[in-house]
Design a protein around this motif. Structure first.
Motif, short mmCIF file in Angstrom:
data_model
loop_
_atom_site.label_atom_id
_atom_site.label_comp_id
_atom_site.label_asym_id
_atom_site.label_seq_id
_atom_site.Cartn_x
_atom_site.Cartn_y
_atom_site.Cartn_z
N GLU A 260 0.83 -1.22 0.00
CA GLU A 260 0.00 0.00 0.00
C GLU A 260 0.86 1.27 0.00
O GLU A 260 0.51 2.26 -0.64
N THR A 261 2.00 1.23 0.68
CA THR A 261 2.92 2.37 0.67
C THR A 261 3.56 2.51 -0.71
O THR A 261 3.73 3.61 -1.22
N TYR A 262 3.91 1.38 -1.30
CA TYR A 262 4.50 1.37 -2.63
C TYR A 262 3.56 2.02 -3.65
O TYR A 262 3.98 2.86 -4.44
N GLU A 263 2.30 1.64 -3.60
CA GLU A 263 1.32 2.20 -4.53
C GLU A 263 1.11 3.70 -4.29
O GLU A 263 0.93 4.46 -5.23
N LYS A 264 1.16 4.10 -3.04
CA LYS A 264 0.94 5.51 -2.68
C LYS A 264 2.01 6.42 -3.29
O LYS A 264 1.70 7.51 -3.78
N TYR A 265 3.26 5.99 -3.25
CA TYR A 265 4.37 6.83 -3.72
C TYR A 265 4.90 6.43 -5.09
O TYR A 265 5.88 7.00 -5.55
N TYR A 266 4.27 5.48 -5.75
CA TYR A 266 4.77 4.96 -7.03
C TYR A 266 4.94 6.06 -8.08
O TYR A 266 5.99 6.18 -8.70
N ASN A 267 3.91 6.88 -8.28
CA ASN A 267 3.97 7.90 -9.34
C ASN A 267 5.07 8.92 -9.08
O ASN A 267 5.75 9.36 -10.02
#
Length: 140
Positions: free
Chosen positions: A96-103
């Motif tokens: 979930e953290t990965y997806e949050k900061y991916y962009n």
């Protein structure tokens, strides 16, 4: 170092002190040796788990840096150091953290890739494709 690691280190230190005391003062039975090794391995596992949690958690400094949302081209030397530290945390973070900061990291890594590969004259979309492929390969 986080609280979990401190607990593991305390358990390990107690086991080592108990082991040294038992070795010098008393003779060891097989049962005590097995218990000592079991406690030491459990403590080492706790320390390793705490280290893994530490690697997956952003520090306040890294979070503040990411919230500034600077362009990669305007990074100072200190920003670049923070970028690499937060990048390592990002790659090891929870889904979930990965997806949050991916962009955000995708943009920074694309800018970095384009800067390092100016001689290739790639379009931004081509560079973004290379970076996305690299980011997926680094994700465990």
């Amino acid at each position: 170092m986080n609280f979990i690691m401190v607990i593991g280190i305390i358990i390990m230190a107690a086991a080592i002190i108990w082991g040294i005391y038992s070795l010098i003062i008393k003779k060891w039975s097989w049962k005590k040796r097995i218990i000592f090794l079991l406690i030491a391995f459990i403590a080492a596992g706790i320390v390793q788990y705490g280290d893994n949690v530490r690697k997956m958690t952003f520090t306040k400094e890294e979070l503040a840096f990411m919230q500034e949302n600077k362009k990669f081209s305007s990074f100072t030397d200190g920003d670049i150091e923070l970028y690499y530290r937060s990048l390592m945390t990002f790659e090891n973070s929870k889904p979930e953290t990965y997806e949050k900061y991916y962009n955000q990291f995708l943009e920074w890594k694309t800018d970095q890739f384009m800067e390092m590969n100016k001689h290739r004259e790639l379009s931004r979309e081509e560079a973004k494709g290379f970076v996305e492929k690299d980011m997926k390969s680094r994700r465990k």
